[in-house]
Scaffold this active site. Sequence first.
Site, PDB file in Angstrom:
ATOM      1  N   PRO A   1       0.755  -1.255   0.000  1.00 56.80           N
ATOM      2  CA  PRO A   1       0.000   0.000   0.000  1.00 56.80           C
ATOM      3  C   PRO A   1       0.789   1.311   0.000  1.00 56.80           C
ATOM      4  O   PRO A   1       0.730   2.097   0.953  1.00 56.80           O
ATOM      5  CB  PRO A   1      -0.847  -0.126   1.264  1.00 56.80           C
ATOM      6  CG  PRO A   1       0.002  -0.942   2.186  1.00 56.80           C
ATOM      7  CD  PRO A   1       0.696  -1.938   1.288  1.00 56.80           C
ATOM      8  N   CYS A   2       1.452   1.591  -1.101  1.00 57.53           N
ATOM      9  CA  CYS A   2       2.167   2.862  -1.212  1.00 57.53           C
ATOM     10  C   CYS A   2       1.201   4.047  -1.277  1.00 57.53           C
ATOM     11  O   CYS A   2       1.601   5.180  -1.009  1.00 57.53           O
ATOM     12  CB  CYS A   2       3.103   2.851  -2.412  1.00 57.53           C
ATOM     13  SG  CYS A   2       2.317   2.464  -3.971  1.00 57.53           S
TER      14      CYS A   2
END
Length: 163
Positions: free
Chosen positions: A130-131
Amino acid sequence: MEATYWTDVETPLGRLLLTADPDGALTSLSMPGQKGGRTVLDGWRHDPGPFRAAEEQLTAYFAGELKEFHLPLHTDGTEFRERVWAALDSVPYGGTTTYGEIAARVGAPRAALRAVGGAIGANPLLIVRPCHRVIGADGSLTGYAGGLERKVRLLTLEGALPA
């Protein structure tokens, strides 16, 4: 040369391209128009079989029913990038963190913030790793390889932004 398997999955963000290694570990997840995203290459094998779990989990995620992905992953980055990407995994669903906090988690000095940002921008596994949960120190929604509109949609889905 190792075989690369691929499939595409329709999602609320558009059609996503998924790739996997011969063992079925997810190696990338790319969005249409993504900066640095992958495109299908000659010799890749189209086979949705290795991606059933990923497709099921993505469907559940977009339905608001899945908060954490449990998939085999295989990335090929430098040791530094791998540490940064692993740090992304610790950012919880519905939460956000900053580039500085990621730098601190991987033991990088403040002077390395640009390198941390570069590693986050090079994340080959959008959504799954989850950047999109990384924001600026001032709370601003800074860069996202999949586009800021998609970042807003993901953070809104997770409840990190008001609907």
